[in-house]
Design a protein around this motif. Structure first.
Motif, PDB file in Angstrom:
ATOM      1  N   ALA A   1       0.876  -1.176   0.000  1.00 37.48           N
ATOM      2  CA  ALA A   1       0.000   0.000   0.000  1.00 37.48           C
ATOM      3  C   ALA A   1       0.908   1.219   0.000  1.00 37.48           C
ATOM      4  CB  ALA A   1      -0.909  -0.001   1.222  1.00 37.48           C
ATOM      5  N   ASN A   2       0.863   1.992  -1.042  1.00 37.13           N
ATOM      6  CA  ASN A   2       1.760   3.135  -1.175  1.00 37.13           C
ATOM      7  C   ASN A   2       1.651   4.068   0.026  1.00 37.13           C
ATOM      8  OD1 ASN A   2       2.658   2.252  -3.666  1.00 37.13           O
ATOM      9  ND2 ASN A   2       1.148   3.458  -4.810  1.00 37.13           N
ATOM     10  N   GLY A   3       2.811   4.452   0.555  1.00 30.15           N
ATOM     11  CA  GLY A   3       2.850   5.413   1.649  1.00 30.15           C
ATOM     12  C   GLY A   3       2.849   4.812   3.030  1.00 30.15           C
ATOM     13  N   VAL A   4       2.659   3.487   3.167  1.00 30.22           N
ATOM     14  CA  VAL A   4       2.592   2.851   4.485  1.00 30.22           C
ATOM     15  C   VAL A   4       3.984   2.371   4.897  1.00 30.22           C
ATOM     16  CG1 VAL A   4       1.604   0.976   5.852  1.00 30.22           C
ATOM     17  CG2 VAL A   4       0.197   2.170   4.162  1.00 30.22           C
ATOM     18  N   THR A   5       4.446   2.814   6.053  1.00 27.50           N
ATOM     19  CA  THR A   5       5.749   2.430   6.588  1.00 27.50           C
ATOM     20  C   THR A   5       5.633   2.235   8.096  1.00 27.50           C
ATOM     21  OG1 THR A   5       6.384   4.746   6.883  1.00 27.50           O
ATOM     22  CG2 THR A   5       7.034   3.688   4.799  1.00 27.50           C
ATOM     23  N   LEU A   6       6.700   1.720   8.707  1.00 23.99           N
ATOM     24  CA  LEU A   6       6.797   1.619  10.158  1.00 23.99           C
ATOM     25  C   LEU A   6       7.891   2.550  10.655  1.00 23.99           C
ATOM     26  CD1 LEU A   6       6.631  -2.223  10.903  1.00 23.99           C
ATOM     27  CD2 LEU A   6       4.753  -0.566  10.876  1.00 23.99           C
ATOM     28  N   GLU A   7       7.688   3.081  11.859  1.00 19.31           N
ATOM     29  CA  GLU A   7       8.686   3.946  12.483  1.00 19.31           C
ATOM     30  C   GLU A   7       8.825   3.559  13.951  1.00 19.31           C
ATOM     31  OE1 GLU A   7       8.416   8.415  13.954  1.00 19.31           O
ATOM     32  OE2 GLU A   7       8.640   8.324  11.765  1.00 19.31           O
ATOM     33  N   ARG A   8      10.022   3.151  14.354  1.00 19.44           N
ATOM     34  CA  ARG A   8      10.270   2.783  15.751  1.00 19.44           C
ATOM     35  C   ARG A   8      10.133   4.022  16.631  1.00 19.44           C
ATOM     36  NH1 ARG A   8      13.791  -1.108  18.351  1.00 19.44           N
ATOM     37  NH2 ARG A   8      13.238  -1.018  20.568  1.00 19.44           N
ATOM     38  N   VAL A   9       9.506   3.857  17.791  1.00 19.97           N
ATOM     39  CA  VAL A   9       9.309   4.980  18.702  1.00 19.97           C
ATOM     40  C   VAL A   9       9.698   4.549  20.106  1.00 19.97           C
ATOM     41  CG1 VAL A   9       6.874   4.385  19.037  1.00 19.97           C
ATOM     42  CG2 VAL A   9       7.649   6.700  19.530  1.00 19.97           C
TER      43      VAL A   9
ATOM     44  N   GLY B   1      -4.009  -4.575   5.655  1.00 21.08           N
ATOM     45  CA  GLY B   1      -3.315  -5.794   5.254  1.00 21.08           C
ATOM     46  C   GLY B   1      -1.822  -5.584   5.101  1.00 21.08           C
ATOM     47  N   TYR B   2      -1.438  -4.486   4.450  1.00 18.96           N
ATOM     48  CA  TYR B   2      -0.012  -4.231   4.254  1.00 18.96           C
ATOM     49  C   TYR B   2       0.641  -3.780   5.556  1.00 18.96           C
ATOM     50  CZ  TYR B   2       4.364  -2.703   2.161  1.00 18.96           C
ATOM     51  OH  TYR B   2       5.702  -2.557   1.843  1.00 18.96           O
ATOM     52  N   ALA B   3      -0.084  -2.997   6.367  1.00 21.64           N
ATOM     53  CA  ALA B   3       0.453  -2.603   7.671  1.00 21.64           C
ATOM     54  C   ALA B   3       0.757  -3.836   8.515  1.00 21.64           C
ATOM     55  CB  ALA B   3      -0.527  -1.686   8.393  1.00 21.64           C
ATOM     56  N   LEU B   4      -0.153  -4.801   8.520  1.00 27.06           N
ATOM     57  CA  LEU B   4       0.077  -6.026   9.282  1.00 27.06           C
ATOM     58  C   LEU B   4       1.250  -6.810   8.708  1.00 27.06           C
ATOM     59  CD1 LEU B   4      -0.725  -7.937  11.534  1.00 27.06           C
ATOM     60  CD2 LEU B   4      -2.419  -8.958   9.997  1.00 27.06           C
ATOM     61  N   THR B   5       1.380  -6.839   7.393  1.00 26.99           N
ATOM     62  CA  THR B   5       2.521  -7.513   6.765  1.00 26.99           C
ATOM     63  C   THR B   5       3.836  -6.928   7.271  1.00 26.99           C
ATOM     64  OG1 THR B   5       1.266  -8.054   4.763  1.00 26.99           O
ATOM     65  CG2 THR B   5       3.667  -7.982   4.559  1.00 26.99           C
ATOM     66  N   LEU B   6       3.939  -5.602   7.304  1.00 19.81           N
ATOM     67  CA  LEU B   6       5.163  -4.957   7.784  1.00 19.81           C
ATOM     68  C   LEU B   6       5.413  -5.266   9.256  1.00 19.81           C
ATOM     69  CD1 LEU B   6       4.902  -1.410   6.130  1.00 19.81           C
ATOM     70  CD2 LEU B   6       6.207  -3.398   5.332  1.00 19.81           C
ATOM     71  N   VAL B   7       4.349  -5.254  10.049  1.00 16.67           N
ATOM     72  CA  VAL B   7       4.483  -5.518  11.481  1.00 16.67           C
ATOM     73  C   VAL B   7       4.969  -6.947  11.723  1.00 16.67           C
ATOM     74  CG1 VAL B   7       3.146  -5.827  13.607  1.00 16.67           C
ATOM     75  CG2 VAL B   7       2.841  -3.766  12.222  1.00 16.67           C
ATOM     76  N   VAL B   8       4.403  -7.907  11.012  1.00 16.20           N
ATOM     77  CA  VAL B   8       4.807  -9.303  11.196  1.00 16.20           C
ATOM     78  C   VAL B   8       6.259  -9.504  10.762  1.00 16.20           C
ATOM     79  CG1 VAL B   8       4.388 -11.679  10.438  1.00 16.20           C
ATOM     80  CG2 VAL B   8       2.464 -10.190  11.015  1.00 16.20           C
TER      81      VAL B   8
ATOM     82  N   ALA C   1     -10.185 -12.092  10.262  1.00 14.72           N
ATOM     83  CA  ALA C   1      -9.994 -12.456   8.853  1.00 14.72           C
ATOM     84  C   ALA C   1      -8.681 -11.896   8.318  1.00 14.72           C
ATOM     85  CB  ALA C   1     -11.168 -11.949   8.018  1.00 14.72           C
ATOM     86  N   ASN C   2      -8.311 -10.687   8.727  1.00 15.08           N
ATOM     87  CA  ASN C   2      -7.046 -10.092   8.287  1.00 15.08           C
ATOM     88  C   ASN C   2      -5.870 -10.921   8.788  1.00 15.08           C
ATOM     89  OD1 ASN C   2      -5.234  -8.233   7.135  1.00 15.08           O
ATOM     90  ND2 ASN C   2      -5.298  -6.888   8.922  1.00 15.08           N
ATOM     91  N   TYR C   3      -5.916 -11.338  10.054  1.00 14.51           N
ATOM     92  CA  TYR C   3      -4.829 -12.156  10.589  1.00 14.51           C
ATOM     93  C   TYR C   3      -4.729 -13.489   9.850  1.00 14.51           C
ATOM     94  CZ  TYR C   3      -4.835  -8.798  14.425  1.00 14.51           C
ATOM     95  OH  TYR C   3      -4.774  -7.647  15.166  1.00 14.51           O
ATOM     96  N   GLU C   4      -5.862 -14.107   9.584  1.00 14.11           N
ATOM     97  CA  GLU C   4      -5.841 -15.399   8.890  1.00 14.11           C
ATOM     98  C   GLU C   4      -5.364 -15.244   7.449  1.00 14.11           C
ATOM     99  OE1 GLU C   4      -9.147 -18.061  11.228  1.00 14.11           O
ATOM    100  OE2 GLU C   4      -9.884 -16.678   9.695  1.00 14.11           O
ATOM    101  N   ARG C   5      -5.735 -14.160   6.789  1.00 13.30           N
ATOM    102  CA  ARG C   5      -5.253 -13.935   5.418  1.00 13.30           C
ATOM    103  C   ARG C   5      -3.743 -13.772   5.380  1.00 13.30           C
ATOM    104  NH1 ARG C   5     -10.146 -10.909   4.727  1.00 13.30           N
ATOM    105  NH2 ARG C   5      -9.091  -8.988   5.383  1.00 13.30           N
ATOM    106  N   ARG C   6      -3.171 -13.263   6.440  1.00 16.80           N
ATOM    107  CA  ARG C   6      -1.715 -13.079   6.483  1.00 16.80           C
ATOM    108  C   ARG C   6      -0.994 -14.352   6.893  1.00 16.80           C
ATOM    109  NH1 ARG C   6      -3.792  -9.430   4.605  1.00 16.80           N
ATOM    110  NH2 ARG C   6      -3.139 -10.717   2.862  1.00 16.80           N
TER     111      ARG C   6
END
Length: 208
Positions: free
Chosen positions: A22-30, A112-119, A150-155
């Motif tokens: 998903a364009n623009g979605v990233t993670l940032e450690r805090v 979905g993409y946020a969860l992908t990055l987190v995992v 459903a999102n967790y199972e799809r991942r």
């Protein structure tokens, strides 16, 4: 309130079924000292009666002081869109203790993409008491967003336990001291019924 809690797990990175980017979605450690952690978690969790929406100052201090917990903001372009945190556990396990998007980012195709990055990030942490991480797990509830499980199972997560429990309705979370009346949240499905019981009430703004 009654809820069904479902525990899910993933035991190899190869089991992750990645969502398309998903364009623009990233993670940032805090850092755990950031006051934004508390406000972001409370805003995400309030509609779903999360404990983080009603923790006391002492409870938050204890939560944020955990030495083996990591915090990551989910960013959309330059804005905070959500949050995830991990708890590193002995033996190479990692629990995703928080994952969610702010209300204004829900339904925009980012989860979905946020969860992908987190995992992926959870698999990369330095394990505790093991050579490598071997298990990622979390739990979700029927009080969470309807698409959460459903999102967790799809991942690629697999359920390994369910249980039924009672949870306090934290969406009725404060009182009007002058009137001696609770302040109800209009997003609560029992709002009308409980408001009628008290005969007088005021409604929290939707964006609180």
């Amino acid at each position: 309130m009654e809820e069904i809690v479902t525990y899910v797990e993933m035991t190899a990175l190869s089991e992750l079924r990645a969502s398309p980017p998903a364009n623009g979605v990233t993670l940032e450690r805090v850092d755990g000292t950031s006051p934004l952690i508390r406000s972001v978690q409370a805003r995400i969790g309030e509609p779903y009666a999360w404990a983080s929406a009603s923790r006391s100052d002492d409870d938050w201090a204890e939560w944020l002081s955990h030495p083996l917990r990591q915090y990551w903001f989910i960013k959309y372009e330059t804005e905070i869109a959500g949050i995830a945190d991990f708890e590193l556990q002995p033996g190479g396990e990692v629990e995703i203790t928080t994952f969610g998007l702010l209300p204004e980012y829900v339904g925009r195709g980012l989860g979905g993409y946020a969860l992908t990055l987190v995992v992926r990030q959870a698999w990369e942490v330095e394990p505790v008491g093991a050579e490598s991480v071997w298990r990622i797990w979390l739990h979700t509830s029927t009080l969470d967003h309807p698409n959460a499980l459903a999102n967790y199972e799809r991942r690629g997560f697999r359920p390994f336990r369910t249980r039924v429990k009672q949870r306090e309705d934290r969406r009725c979370r404060t009182w009007d001291e002058s009137a001696g009346l609770p302040v109800f949240d209009s997003g609560d499905p029992t709002f009308a019924e409980r408001a009628d019981e008290h005969k007088a009430f005021r409604v929290l703004p939707d964006d609180l």
